[in-house]
Design a protein around this motif. Structure first.
Motif, PDB file in Angstrom:
ATOM      1  N   CYS A 385       1.981  -1.245  -8.131  1.00 24.32           N
ATOM      2  CA  CYS A 385       2.822  -0.452  -7.827  1.00 24.32           C
ATOM      3  C   CYS A 385       2.479   0.869  -6.998  1.00 24.32           C
ATOM      4  O   CYS A 385       2.996   1.423  -6.166  1.00 24.32           O
ATOM      5  N   PHE A 386       1.147   1.037  -7.238  1.00 25.91           N
ATOM      6  CA  PHE A 386       0.487   2.416  -6.695  1.00 25.91           C
ATOM      7  C   PHE A 386       0.326   2.012  -5.109  1.00 25.91           C
ATOM      8  O   PHE A 386       0.515   2.881  -4.366  1.00 25.91           O
ATOM      9  N   LEU A 387      -0.220   0.737  -5.149  1.00 26.43           N
ATOM     10  CA  LEU A 387      -0.617   0.389  -3.847  1.00 26.43           C
ATOM     11  C   LEU A 387       0.997   0.420  -2.910  1.00 26.43           C
ATOM     12  O   LEU A 387       1.049   0.663  -1.788  1.00 26.43           O
ATOM     13  N   LEU A 388       1.868  -0.364  -3.527  1.00 27.45           N
ATOM     14  CA  LEU A 388       3.184  -0.216  -2.733  1.00 27.45           C
ATOM     15  C   LEU A 388       3.721   1.162  -2.631  1.00 27.45           C
ATOM     16  O   LEU A 388       4.230   1.471  -1.500  1.00 27.45           O
ATOM     17  N   HIS A 392       4.316   2.300   1.088  1.00 26.57           N
ATOM     18  CA  HIS A 392       5.445   3.113   1.542  1.00 26.57           C
ATOM     19  C   HIS A 392       5.547   4.490   2.071  1.00 26.57           C
ATOM     20  O   HIS A 392       6.194   4.793   3.007  1.00 26.57           O
ATOM     21  N   LYS A 393       4.752   5.155   1.258  1.00 31.49           N
ATOM     22  CA  LYS A 393       4.387   6.675   1.725  1.00 31.49           C
ATOM     23  C   LYS A 393       3.685   6.787   3.050  1.00 31.49           C
ATOM     24  O   LYS A 393       4.129   7.284   4.026  1.00 31.49           O
ATOM     25  N   TYR A 394       2.962   5.604   3.388  1.00 36.33           N
ATOM     26  CA  TYR A 394       2.283   5.690   4.615  1.00 36.33           C
ATOM     27  C   TYR A 394       3.320   5.490   5.775  1.00 36.33           C
ATOM     28  O   TYR A 394       3.313   6.051   6.818  1.00 36.33           O
ATOM     29  N   PHE A 395       4.064   4.399   5.429  1.00 34.09           N
ATOM     30  CA  PHE A 395       5.198   4.179   6.700  1.00 34.09           C
ATOM     31  C   PHE A 395       6.273   5.180   6.682  1.00 34.09           C
ATOM     32  O   PHE A 395       6.867   5.424   7.723  1.00 34.09           O
ATOM     33  N   LYS A 396       6.454   5.678   5.624  1.00 32.66           N
ATOM     34  CA  LYS A 396       7.493   6.829   5.776  1.00 32.66           C
ATOM     35  C   LYS A 396       6.706   8.168   6.534  1.00 32.66           C
ATOM     36  O   LYS A 396       7.364   8.669   7.227  1.00 32.66           O
ATOM     37  N   SER A 397       5.791   8.416   6.141  1.00 25.92           N
ATOM     38  CA  SER A 397       4.751   9.542   6.925  1.00 25.92           C
ATOM     39  C   SER A 397       4.927   9.253   8.236  1.00 25.92           C
ATOM     40  O   SER A 397       4.954  10.097   9.159  1.00 25.92           O
ATOM     41  N   LYS A 398       4.588   7.616   8.582  1.00 23.13           N
ATOM     42  CA  LYS A 398       4.139   7.468   9.954  1.00 23.13           C
ATOM     43  C   LYS A 398       5.508   7.763  10.639  1.00 23.13           C
ATOM     44  O   LYS A 398       5.630   8.103  11.855  1.00 23.13           O
ATOM     45  N   GLN A 399       6.696   7.162  10.040  1.00 19.49           N
ATOM     46  CA  GLN A 399       7.868   7.361  10.724  1.00 19.49           C
ATOM     47  C   GLN A 399       8.253   8.984  10.909  1.00 19.49           C
ATOM     48  O   GLN A 399       8.811   9.203  12.024  1.00 19.49           O
TER      49      GLN A 399
END
Length: 555
Positions: A385-388, A392-399
Protein backbone atom coordinates in the motif's frame (compact mmCIF):
# COMPACT_ATOMS: atom_id res chain seq x y z
CA UNK A 1 -26.88 -67.93 14.67
CA UNK A 2 -30.35 -69.05 13.58
CA UNK A 3 -30.86 -65.72 11.80
CA UNK A 4 -27.49 -66.13 10.10
CA UNK A 5 -28.34 -69.68 9.06
CA UNK A 6 -31.66 -68.55 7.61
CA UNK A 7 -30.06 -65.73 5.66
CA UNK A 8 -27.31 -68.00 4.40
CA UNK A 9 -29.70 -70.70 3.18
CA UNK A 10 -31.72 -68.11 1.31
CA UNK A 11 -28.53 -66.81 -0.28
CA UNK A 12 -27.46 -70.29 -1.26
CA UNK A 13 -30.87 -70.99 -2.76
CA UNK A 14 -30.47 -67.84 -4.82
CA UNK A 15 -27.05 -68.93 -5.99
CA UNK A 16 -27.21 -72.58 -6.79
CA UNK A 17 -30.53 -73.82 -8.12
CA UNK A 18 -30.45 -73.30 -11.86
CA UNK A 19 -32.18 -75.81 -14.16
CA UNK A 20 -29.38 -75.71 -16.74
CA UNK A 21 -26.99 -77.05 -14.09
CA UNK A 22 -29.13 -79.97 -12.93
CA UNK A 23 -26.89 -82.33 -14.83
CA UNK A 24 -23.91 -81.30 -12.67
CA UNK A 25 -25.85 -82.35 -9.57
CA UNK A 26 -25.63 -85.92 -10.87
CA UNK A 27 -21.84 -85.79 -10.82
CA UNK A 28 -19.91 -86.94 -7.78
CA UNK A 29 -18.02 -84.60 -5.43
CA UNK A 30 -14.63 -85.71 -6.74
CA UNK A 31 -15.63 -84.69 -10.27
CA UNK A 32 -16.88 -81.27 -9.12
CA UNK A 33 -13.83 -80.71 -6.91
CA UNK A 34 -11.50 -81.61 -9.76
CA UNK A 35 -13.16 -79.01 -12.03
CA UNK A 36 -13.08 -76.37 -9.29
CA UNK A 37 -9.31 -76.88 -9.12
CA UNK A 38 -8.98 -76.98 -12.91
CA UNK A 39 -10.73 -73.62 -13.38
CA UNK A 40 -9.23 -71.94 -10.31
CA UNK A 41 -9.25 -68.15 -10.72
CA UNK A 42 -11.47 -68.34 -13.82
CA UNK A 43 -15.21 -67.52 -14.21
CA UNK A 44 -16.01 -71.15 -15.14
CA UNK A 45 -15.13 -72.24 -11.60
CA UNK A 46 -18.25 -70.51 -10.25
CA UNK A 47 -20.52 -73.03 -12.00
CA UNK A 48 -18.85 -75.94 -10.22
CA UNK A 49 -18.64 -74.13 -6.89
CA UNK A 50 -22.41 -73.56 -6.95
CA UNK A 51 -23.14 -77.07 -8.14
CA UNK A 52 -20.99 -78.58 -5.34
CA UNK A 53 -22.84 -76.62 -2.66
CA UNK A 54 -26.24 -77.25 -4.25
CA UNK A 55 -25.59 -80.99 -4.40
CA UNK A 56 -24.47 -81.03 -0.73
CA UNK A 57 -27.54 -79.05 0.42
CA UNK A 58 -29.84 -81.21 -1.70
CA UNK A 59 -28.46 -84.34 -0.05
CA UNK A 60 -28.25 -82.66 3.39
CA UNK A 61 -24.69 -83.87 3.44
CA UNK A 62 -23.36 -81.41 6.06
CA UNK A 63 -19.67 -82.41 5.86
CA UNK A 64 -19.81 -81.69 2.12
CA UNK A 65 -21.72 -78.43 2.76
CA UNK A 66 -18.79 -77.43 4.98
CA UNK A 67 -16.39 -78.37 2.18
CA UNK A 68 -18.51 -76.43 -0.31
CA UNK A 69 -18.29 -73.26 1.78
CA UNK A 70 -14.56 -73.82 2.23
CA UNK A 71 -14.28 -73.89 -1.58
CA UNK A 72 -16.04 -70.50 -1.69
CA UNK A 73 -13.67 -69.14 1.00
CA UNK A 74 -10.66 -69.99 -1.16
CA UNK A 75 -12.24 -68.73 -4.38
CA UNK A 76 -13.83 -65.48 -3.13
CA UNK A 77 -12.49 -61.99 -2.60
CA UNK A 78 -11.33 -61.07 0.89
CA UNK A 79 -14.43 -59.05 1.85
CA UNK A 80 -16.72 -62.10 1.46
CA UNK A 81 -14.59 -64.77 3.11
CA UNK A 82 -15.65 -64.21 6.72
CA UNK A 83 -19.32 -64.59 5.75
CA UNK A 84 -18.56 -67.96 4.15
CA UNK A 85 -16.60 -69.09 7.24
CA UNK A 86 -19.64 -68.29 9.41
CA UNK A 87 -21.76 -70.49 7.11
CA UNK A 88 -19.09 -73.20 7.43
CA UNK A 89 -19.35 -73.13 11.21
CA UNK A 90 -23.16 -73.34 11.11
CA UNK A 91 -23.01 -76.34 8.75
CA UNK A 92 -20.18 -77.94 10.78
CA UNK A 93 -22.22 -77.69 13.99
CA UNK A 94 -24.85 -79.89 12.33
CA UNK A 95 -22.31 -82.65 11.73
CA UNK A 96 -21.70 -83.10 15.48
CA UNK A 97 -18.13 -83.91 14.51
CA UNK A 98 -15.42 -82.23 16.60
CA UNK A 99 -12.78 -82.45 13.87
CA UNK A 100 -15.05 -80.83 11.27
CA UNK A 101 -16.21 -78.11 13.66
CA UNK A 102 -12.61 -77.47 14.80
CA UNK A 103 -11.52 -77.27 11.17
CA UNK A 104 -14.23 -74.71 10.43
CA UNK A 105 -13.07 -72.49 13.32
CA UNK A 106 -9.48 -72.97 12.19
CA UNK A 107 -10.40 -71.77 8.70
CA UNK A 108 -12.07 -68.69 10.13
CA UNK A 109 -8.97 -68.01 12.23
CA UNK A 110 -6.77 -68.30 9.13
CA UNK A 111 -8.98 -65.81 7.28
CA UNK A 112 -8.70 -63.36 10.19
CA UNK A 113 -4.94 -63.90 10.24
CA UNK A 114 -4.65 -63.18 6.50
CA UNK A 115 -6.51 -59.92 7.15
CA UNK A 116 -4.06 -59.12 10.01
CA UNK A 117 -6.86 -59.41 12.62
CA UNK A 118 -4.52 -61.14 15.06
CA UNK A 119 -6.60 -61.10 18.27
CA UNK A 120 -9.65 -62.46 16.39
CA UNK A 121 -7.45 -65.07 14.69
CA UNK A 122 -6.12 -66.26 18.04
CA UNK A 123 -9.64 -66.48 19.50
CA UNK A 124 -10.77 -68.76 16.65
CA UNK A 125 -7.58 -70.85 16.80
CA UNK A 126 -8.12 -71.51 20.50
CA UNK A 127 -11.76 -72.54 19.92
CA UNK A 128 -10.61 -74.75 17.05
CA UNK A 129 -7.96 -76.37 19.26
CA UNK A 130 -10.55 -77.26 21.92
CA UNK A 131 -12.72 -79.10 19.36
CA UNK A 132 -9.79 -80.71 17.56
CA UNK A 133 -8.34 -81.98 20.86
CA UNK A 134 -11.52 -84.06 21.27
CA UNK A 135 -11.20 -85.58 17.80
CA UNK A 136 -8.88 -88.06 16.17
CA UNK A 137 -7.43 -86.05 13.24
CA UNK A 138 -3.71 -85.68 14.00
CA UNK A 139 -3.10 -83.51 10.91
CA UNK A 140 -5.68 -80.98 12.13
CA UNK A 141 -4.06 -80.90 15.55
CA UNK A 142 -0.70 -79.90 14.10
CA UNK A 143 -2.35 -77.47 11.69
CA UNK A 144 -3.93 -75.75 14.70
CA UNK A 145 -0.58 -75.73 16.52
CA UNK A 146 1.11 -74.24 13.47
CA UNK A 147 -1.38 -71.36 13.24
CA UNK A 148 -1.29 -70.70 16.99
CA UNK A 149 2.51 -70.58 16.72
CA UNK A 150 2.20 -67.78 14.16
CA UNK A 151 -0.01 -65.76 16.51
CA UNK A 152 2.46 -66.29 19.36
CA UNK A 153 5.28 -65.12 17.09
CA UNK A 154 3.46 -61.91 16.13
CA UNK A 155 2.55 -61.23 19.75
CA UNK A 156 6.20 -61.59 20.78
CA UNK A 157 6.20 -65.02 22.45
CA UNK A 158 9.15 -66.13 20.33
CA UNK A 159 10.38 -69.06 22.42
CA UNK A 160 6.89 -70.55 22.71
CA UNK A 161 6.34 -70.06 18.98
CA UNK A 162 9.71 -71.65 18.17
CA UNK A 163 8.90 -74.84 20.12
CA UNK A 164 5.56 -75.16 18.29
CA UNK A 165 7.18 -74.60 14.86
CA UNK A 166 9.86 -77.20 15.62
CA UNK A 167 7.23 -79.70 16.78
CA UNK A 168 5.16 -79.06 13.65
CA UNK A 169 8.18 -79.34 11.35
CA UNK A 170 8.91 -82.90 12.59
CA UNK A 171 5.32 -83.91 11.82
CA UNK A 172 4.86 -82.08 8.49
CA UNK A 173 8.21 -83.33 7.14
CA UNK A 174 6.42 -86.60 6.46
CA UNK A 175 2.93 -85.26 5.79
CA UNK A 176 3.10 -81.93 3.89
CA UNK A 177 6.22 -80.61 2.14
CA UNK A 178 5.09 -76.99 1.88
CA UNK A 179 3.95 -76.90 5.51
CA UNK A 180 7.32 -78.40 6.50
CA UNK A 181 9.23 -75.65 4.67
CA UNK A 182 6.96 -73.00 6.20
CA UNK A 183 7.78 -74.34 9.66
CA UNK A 184 11.53 -74.09 8.96
CA UNK A 185 11.14 -70.54 7.67
CA UNK A 186 9.10 -69.53 10.73
CA UNK A 187 11.60 -71.15 13.10
CA UNK A 188 14.35 -69.06 11.45
CA UNK A 189 12.31 -65.91 12.07
CA UNK A 190 11.98 -66.82 15.74
CA UNK A 191 15.73 -67.32 16.08
CA UNK A 192 16.36 -63.92 14.52
CA UNK A 193 13.91 -62.15 16.83
CA UNK A 194 15.52 -63.92 19.81
CA UNK A 195 18.96 -62.64 18.75
CA UNK A 196 20.25 -66.11 17.83
CA UNK A 197 21.50 -65.03 14.41
CA UNK A 198 23.79 -68.00 13.74
CA UNK A 199 20.92 -70.43 14.33
CA UNK A 200 18.71 -68.28 12.10
CA UNK A 201 21.24 -68.50 9.23
CA UNK A 202 21.61 -72.25 9.74
CA UNK A 203 17.83 -72.74 9.65
CA UNK A 204 17.46 -70.54 6.55
CA UNK A 205 20.20 -72.52 4.78
CA UNK A 206 18.48 -75.79 5.69
CA UNK A 207 15.13 -74.48 4.40
CA UNK A 208 16.71 -73.43 1.07
CA UNK A 209 18.43 -76.81 0.74
CA UNK A 210 15.19 -78.66 1.46
CA UNK A 211 13.21 -76.49 -0.96
CA UNK A 212 15.70 -77.49 -3.71
CA UNK A 213 15.36 -81.17 -2.77
CA UNK A 214 11.56 -80.94 -2.76
CA UNK A 215 11.52 -78.76 -5.90
CA UNK A 216 9.42 -76.08 -4.18
CA UNK A 217 10.56 -72.52 -4.96
CA UNK A 218 7.65 -70.38 -3.74
CA UNK A 219 9.28 -69.80 -0.35
CA UNK A 220 12.60 -68.58 -1.80
CA UNK A 221 11.75 -64.83 -1.58
CA UNK A 222 10.74 -65.18 2.06
CA UNK A 223 13.85 -67.16 2.98
CA UNK A 224 15.99 -64.48 1.29
CA UNK A 225 14.13 -61.79 3.23
CA UNK A 226 14.65 -63.66 6.50
CA UNK A 227 18.38 -64.03 5.85
CA UNK A 228 18.66 -60.42 4.69
CA UNK A 229 17.15 -59.21 7.97
CA UNK A 230 19.45 -61.56 9.87
CA UNK A 231 22.47 -60.08 8.06
CA UNK A 232 21.33 -56.60 9.09
CA UNK A 233 21.56 -57.61 12.74
CA UNK A 234 25.00 -59.07 12.01
CA UNK A 235 25.93 -55.57 10.66
CA UNK A 236 26.59 -56.94 7.16
CA UNK A 237 24.58 -54.11 5.62
CA UNK A 238 25.58 -54.42 1.95
CA UNK A 239 24.77 -58.14 1.86
CA UNK A 240 21.57 -57.42 3.75
CA UNK A 241 20.49 -54.85 1.14
CA UNK A 242 21.26 -57.25 -1.70
CA UNK A 243 19.28 -60.18 -0.27
CA UNK A 244 16.28 -58.09 0.81
CA UNK A 245 16.27 -56.41 -2.63
CA UNK A 246 16.25 -59.84 -4.29
CA UNK A 247 13.29 -60.91 -2.16
CA UNK A 248 11.02 -57.98 -3.04
CA UNK A 249 9.91 -58.99 -6.60
CA UNK A 250 8.56 -62.34 -5.36
CA UNK A 251 6.85 -60.69 -2.37
CA UNK A 252 5.25 -58.05 -4.59
CA UNK A 253 4.12 -60.77 -7.01
CA UNK A 254 2.32 -62.47 -4.12
CA UNK A 255 0.72 -59.12 -3.17
CA UNK A 256 2.06 -59.70 0.34
CA UNK A 257 1.84 -56.19 1.81
CA UNK A 258 2.95 -57.33 5.29
CA UNK A 259 6.29 -58.71 4.13
CA UNK A 260 6.65 -55.80 1.71
CA UNK A 261 6.41 -53.44 4.69
CA UNK A 262 8.94 -55.53 6.65
CA UNK A 263 11.34 -55.54 3.68
CA UNK A 264 11.03 -51.76 3.22
CA UNK A 265 11.63 -51.19 6.94
CA UNK A 266 14.88 -53.14 6.98
CA UNK A 267 15.99 -51.62 3.67
CA UNK A 268 15.54 -48.29 5.43
CA UNK A 269 17.46 -49.48 8.50
CA UNK A 270 20.37 -50.84 6.44
CA UNK A 271 20.60 -47.68 4.34
CA UNK A 272 20.50 -45.59 7.52
CA UNK A 273 23.39 -47.61 8.93
CA UNK A 274 25.36 -46.95 5.71
CA UNK A 275 24.64 -43.21 5.87
CA UNK A 276 22.18 -43.19 2.96
CA UNK A 277 19.64 -41.17 4.91
CA UNK A 278 17.58 -39.83 2.00
CA UNK A 279 17.03 -43.36 0.64
CA UNK A 280 16.34 -44.69 4.14
CA UNK A 281 13.58 -42.14 4.72
CA UNK A 282 12.03 -43.08 1.35
CA UNK A 283 11.67 -46.68 2.56
CA UNK A 284 10.30 -45.55 5.94
CA UNK A 285 7.68 -43.46 4.13
CA UNK A 286 6.71 -46.58 2.15
CA UNK A 287 6.14 -48.39 5.45
CA UNK A 288 3.93 -45.49 6.55
CA UNK A 289 1.97 -45.72 3.28
CA UNK A 290 1.31 -49.45 3.82
CA UNK A 291 0.30 -48.74 7.42
CA UNK A 292 -2.18 -46.12 6.20
CA UNK A 293 -3.62 -48.38 3.51
CA UNK A 294 -3.58 -51.78 5.25
CA UNK A 295 -3.31 -50.91 8.98
CA UNK A 296 -0.32 -53.22 9.28
CA UNK A 297 2.67 -52.53 11.52
CA UNK A 298 4.94 -54.65 13.67
CA UNK A 299 6.29 -53.32 16.99
CA UNK A 300 9.90 -53.20 15.75
CA UNK A 301 8.80 -51.09 12.76
CA UNK A 302 7.62 -48.13 14.89
CA UNK A 303 11.29 -47.11 14.97
CA UNK A 304 10.78 -45.87 11.40
CA UNK A 305 8.37 -43.22 12.69
CA UNK A 306 10.89 -42.12 15.31
CA UNK A 307 13.44 -41.64 12.51
CA UNK A 308 10.96 -39.71 10.35
CA UNK A 309 10.03 -37.43 13.28
CA UNK A 310 13.70 -36.72 13.98
CA UNK A 311 14.45 -36.14 10.29
CA UNK A 312 11.51 -33.70 9.93
CA UNK A 313 12.68 -31.82 13.01
CA UNK A 314 16.25 -31.55 11.70
CA UNK A 315 14.96 -30.27 8.35
CA UNK A 316 12.84 -27.59 10.08
CA UNK A 317 9.58 -29.02 8.72
CA UNK A 318 7.08 -28.84 11.63
CA UNK A 319 4.10 -29.86 9.45
CA UNK A 320 5.82 -33.13 8.55
CA UNK A 321 7.01 -33.61 12.13
CA UNK A 322 3.48 -33.19 13.48
CA UNK A 323 2.11 -35.56 10.80
CA UNK A 324 4.49 -38.35 11.83
CA UNK A 325 3.90 -37.75 15.55
CA UNK A 326 0.17 -38.23 14.95
CA UNK A 327 0.89 -41.32 12.84
CA UNK A 328 2.99 -42.72 15.67
CA UNK A 329 0.12 -42.14 18.09
CA UNK A 330 -2.10 -44.14 15.74
CA UNK A 331 0.56 -46.84 15.37
CA UNK A 332 0.93 -47.17 19.16
CA UNK A 333 -2.82 -47.53 19.49
CA UNK A 334 -2.77 -50.45 17.03
CA UNK A 335 0.32 -52.02 18.59
CA UNK A 336 -1.05 -51.76 22.12
CA UNK A 337 -4.21 -53.59 21.06
CA UNK A 338 -2.53 -56.26 18.90
CA UNK A 339 0.86 -56.69 20.54
CA UNK A 340 0.29 -56.18 24.25
CA UNK A 341 3.10 -58.46 25.32
CA UNK A 342 5.73 -57.08 22.96
CA UNK A 343 4.59 -53.47 23.31
CA UNK A 344 5.48 -53.64 27.01
CA UNK A 345 8.98 -54.98 26.29
CA UNK A 346 10.09 -53.05 23.22
CA UNK A 347 12.27 -49.97 23.75
CA UNK A 348 10.40 -46.77 22.88
CA UNK A 349 12.44 -43.67 22.31
CA UNK A 350 9.17 -41.76 21.94
CA UNK A 351 6.96 -43.01 24.74
CA UNK A 352 3.47 -41.57 25.13
CA UNK A 353 4.44 -38.78 27.52
CA UNK A 354 7.33 -37.71 25.31
CA UNK A 355 5.14 -37.88 22.24
CA UNK A 356 2.56 -35.60 23.84
CA UNK A 357 5.32 -33.18 24.83
CA UNK A 358 6.83 -33.29 21.33
CA UNK A 359 3.43 -32.82 19.71
CA UNK A 360 2.72 -29.83 21.95
CA UNK A 361 6.09 -28.30 21.11
CA UNK A 362 5.55 -28.74 17.37
CA UNK A 363 2.04 -27.30 17.56
CA UNK A 364 3.42 -24.30 19.47
CA UNK A 365 6.09 -23.76 16.82
CA UNK A 366 3.49 -23.98 14.09
CA UNK A 367 1.28 -21.47 15.91
CA UNK A 368 4.20 -19.07 16.34
CA UNK A 369 5.13 -19.48 12.70
CA UNK A 370 1.53 -18.90 11.69
CA UNK A 371 1.46 -15.70 13.76
CA UNK A 372 4.70 -14.58 12.16
CA UNK A 373 3.23 -15.34 8.76
CA UNK A 374 0.19 -13.19 9.59
CA UNK A 375 2.46 -10.36 10.74
CA UNK A 376 4.57 -10.67 7.60
CA UNK A 377 1.45 -10.70 5.44
CA UNK A 378 0.09 -7.59 7.17
CA UNK A 379 3.47 -5.86 6.89
CA UNK A 380 3.69 -6.95 3.27
CA UNK A 381 0.25 -5.53 2.53
CA UNK A 382 1.15 -2.29 4.29
CA UNK A 383 4.38 -2.10 2.32
CA UNK A 384 2.52 -2.71 -0.93
CA UNK A 385 0.00 0.00 0.00
CA UNK A 386 2.84 2.38 0.85
CA UNK A 387 4.58 1.61 -2.44
CA UNK A 388 1.34 2.14 -4.33
CA UNK A 389 0.91 5.44 -2.49
CA UNK A 390 4.45 6.48 -3.43
CA UNK A 391 3.87 5.46 -7.06
CA UNK A 392 0.60 7.36 -7.10
CA UNK A 393 2.26 10.35 -5.51
CA UNK A 394 5.13 10.17 -7.96
CA UNK A 395 2.91 10.13 -11.03
CA UNK A 396 0.66 12.81 -9.57
CA UNK A 397 3.69 14.98 -8.78
CA UNK A 398 5.07 14.31 -12.24
CA UNK A 399 1.78 15.42 -13.77
CA UNK A 400 1.76 18.54 -11.59
CA UNK A 401 5.40 19.18 -12.52
CA UNK A 402 4.50 19.04 -16.22
CA UNK A 403 1.69 21.53 -15.72
CA UNK A 404 4.00 23.80 -13.75
CA UNK A 405 6.72 23.48 -16.40
CA UNK A 406 4.31 24.59 -19.12
CA UNK A 407 3.32 27.59 -16.98
CA UNK A 408 6.96 28.56 -16.48
CA UNK A 409 7.64 28.28 -20.20
CA UNK A 410 4.75 30.61 -20.94
CA UNK A 411 5.92 33.24 -18.44
CA UNK A 412 8.18 36.06 -19.55
CA UNK A 413 11.52 36.74 -17.94
CA UNK A 414 10.88 37.25 -14.25
CA UNK A 415 11.04 40.81 -12.88
CA UNK A 416 10.19 42.30 -9.50
CA UNK A 417 8.41 45.66 -10.09
CA UNK A 418 9.21 47.34 -6.82
CA UNK A 419 9.14 50.98 -8.07
CA UNK A 420 5.83 52.24 -9.50
CA UNK A 421 2.97 54.57 -8.69
CA UNK A 422 1.44 52.12 -6.27
CA UNK A 423 4.64 51.96 -4.35
CA UNK A 424 4.56 55.68 -3.59
CA UNK A 425 0.95 55.48 -2.33
CA UNK A 426 1.73 52.55 -0.15
CA UNK A 427 4.78 54.29 1.13
CA UNK A 428 2.78 57.40 2.13
CA UNK A 429 0.17 55.39 3.99
CA UNK A 430 2.76 53.02 5.52
CA UNK A 431 2.14 52.67 9.28
CA UNK A 432 5.79 51.80 10.07
CA UNK A 433 7.81 54.74 11.31
CA UNK A 434 10.00 55.14 8.26
CA UNK A 435 10.14 58.40 6.37
CA UNK A 436 8.92 58.37 2.79
CA UNK A 437 12.25 59.66 1.44
CA UNK A 438 14.04 56.73 3.24
CA UNK A 439 11.66 54.21 1.67
CA UNK A 440 12.11 55.77 -1.75
CA UNK A 441 15.87 55.60 -1.34
CA UNK A 442 15.80 51.93 -0.36
CA UNK A 443 13.52 51.07 -3.28
CA UNK A 444 15.84 52.85 -5.66
CA UNK A 445 18.83 50.92 -4.37
CA UNK A 446 16.88 47.66 -4.59
CA UNK A 447 16.06 48.34 -8.24
CA UNK A 448 19.78 48.74 -8.98
CA UNK A 449 20.47 45.64 -6.86
CA UNK A 450 18.17 43.62 -9.12
CA UNK A 451 19.17 45.18 -12.42
CA UNK A 452 22.88 44.64 -11.78
CA UNK A 453 22.32 41.05 -10.51
CA UNK A 454 24.09 41.77 -7.25
CA UNK A 455 21.93 39.09 -5.62
CA UNK A 456 24.25 36.53 -7.26
CA UNK A 457 26.95 37.39 -4.76
CA UNK A 458 27.58 34.73 -2.13
CA UNK A 459 26.94 35.10 1.58
CA UNK A 460 24.57 38.04 1.24
CA UNK A 461 22.91 39.28 4.41
CA UNK A 462 20.45 42.04 5.19
CA UNK A 463 23.15 43.79 7.22
CA UNK A 464 25.65 43.86 4.33
CA UNK A 465 23.11 45.13 1.81
CA UNK A 466 21.75 47.74 4.26
CA UNK A 467 25.27 49.06 4.79
CA UNK A 468 25.75 49.32 1.03
CA UNK A 469 22.43 51.22 0.86
CA UNK A 470 23.50 53.46 3.79
CA UNK A 471 20.46 52.43 5.78
CA UNK A 472 19.31 50.27 8.68
CA UNK A 473 18.93 46.49 8.03
CA UNK A 474 15.59 46.52 9.85
CA UNK A 475 14.28 49.22 7.54
CA UNK A 476 15.51 47.23 4.56
CA UNK A 477 13.75 44.03 5.68
CA UNK A 478 10.47 45.92 6.38
CA UNK A 479 10.52 47.65 3.00
CA UNK A 480 11.16 44.33 1.19
CA UNK A 481 8.36 42.66 3.15
CA UNK A 482 5.93 45.56 2.41
CA UNK A 483 6.63 45.79 -1.31
CA UNK A 484 7.29 42.13 -2.23
CA UNK A 485 5.41 40.27 0.50
CA UNK A 486 8.57 38.25 1.24
CA UNK A 487 11.16 38.01 3.94
CA UNK A 488 14.68 39.04 3.02
CA UNK A 489 16.02 35.51 2.50
CA UNK A 490 13.07 34.44 0.31
CA UNK A 491 13.37 37.68 -1.69
CA UNK A 492 17.03 37.04 -2.50
CA UNK A 493 16.49 33.33 -3.16
CA UNK A 494 13.60 33.99 -5.55
CA UNK A 495 15.73 36.49 -7.50
CA UNK A 496 18.47 33.92 -7.82
CA UNK A 497 16.07 31.12 -8.90
CA UNK A 498 14.34 33.39 -11.44
CA UNK A 499 17.76 34.20 -12.83
CA UNK A 500 18.72 30.52 -13.14
CA UNK A 501 15.35 29.65 -14.75
CA UNK A 502 15.83 32.36 -17.39
CA UNK A 503 19.43 31.27 -17.88
CA UNK A 504 18.41 27.64 -18.46
CA UNK A 505 15.63 28.65 -20.85
CA UNK A 506 17.85 30.96 -22.93
CA UNK A 507 21.28 29.28 -22.68
CA UNK A 508 21.22 25.50 -23.46
CA UNK A 509 24.81 25.03 -22.32
CA UNK A 510 23.78 25.62 -18.70
CA UNK A 511 21.47 22.62 -18.91
CA UNK A 512 24.57 20.43 -18.80
CA UNK A 513 25.46 21.81 -15.37
CA UNK A 514 24.76 19.72 -12.32
CA UNK A 515 22.97 21.14 -9.30
CA UNK A 516 26.23 22.00 -7.58
CA UNK A 517 27.42 24.09 -10.54
CA UNK A 518 24.05 25.80 -10.83
CA UNK A 519 24.11 26.58 -7.12
CA UNK A 520 27.55 28.21 -7.57
CA UNK A 521 26.25 30.18 -10.55
CA UNK A 522 23.28 31.49 -8.56
CA UNK A 523 25.32 32.41 -5.47
CA UNK A 524 24.00 29.70 -3.10
CA UNK A 525 26.38 28.50 -0.44
CA UNK A 526 25.27 24.84 -0.72
CA UNK A 527 23.60 22.56 -3.25
CA UNK A 528 20.91 21.67 -0.71
CA UNK A 529 19.93 25.33 -0.28
CA UNK A 530 19.74 25.72 -4.05
CA UNK A 531 17.51 22.67 -4.71
CA UNK A 532 15.26 23.59 -1.77
CA UNK A 533 14.89 27.18 -2.97
CA UNK A 534 14.29 26.04 -6.59
CA UNK A 535 11.52 23.64 -5.55
CA UNK A 536 9.91 26.32 -3.38
CA UNK A 537 9.99 28.98 -6.10
CA UNK A 538 9.33 26.92 -9.25
CA UNK A 539 7.35 24.11 -7.56
CA UNK A 540 9.38 21.56 -9.54
CA UNK A 541 12.86 20.14 -9.05
CA UNK A 542 15.78 21.56 -11.08
CA UNK A 543 16.57 18.12 -12.58
CA UNK A 544 12.98 17.68 -13.80
CA UNK A 545 12.94 21.21 -15.20
CA UNK A 546 16.18 20.63 -17.14
CA UNK A 547 14.96 17.24 -18.44
CA UNK A 548 11.70 18.77 -19.67
CA UNK A 549 13.61 21.67 -21.25
CA UNK A 550 15.77 19.21 -23.19
CA UNK A 551 12.73 17.24 -24.29
CA UNK A 552 10.95 20.47 -25.24
CA UNK A 553 13.92 21.58 -27.34
CA UNK A 554 14.03 18.24 -29.21
CA UNK A 555 10.31 18.41 -30.00
Amino acid sequence: MLILAFCTSRAVAGIIYYPERDTLLLKNYAYLSDHIDRFEGKPQATIYLRAYLAKAYGEKNWPEVVEGYKNFVHASEESKRLAYTDSMIIAASKTRNNDILGSAYLTKGIVHYSMKHYPQALDNYLVAERYIAKGNDLYLKFKAKYNIAHIKYYLGYYEEALHLFQECSYYFKKENDLAYLNCLHSAGLCYSRMGKYALCSTTNALALKESRRLNISELDPYLRLSEGINLYFLQQYQRSLRLIGQSLPGILKDDDFANEAIACFYLGKANMALGNKALAYTYFRKVDYIFGEKHYLRPDMREGYEALIKYSHEKGNPESELYYINRLFKADSLLNSNYKYLSQKIHKEYDTAKLIEAKSAVETRLLIRKNYEIVFIVLGLLLICFLLYLIHKYFKSKQQYKIRFEQIMQEKAATTPLINSTVQKIAENDPIPIKAEVIASILKHLQKFEDQHKYLQKELTAVKIAESFSTNHKYLSKVILMHSGKKFTDYVNDLRIDYIINLLKEEPRYRKYNNRALAEEAGFSTTQHFTKAFLKRAQISPSFFIAELNAFSLS
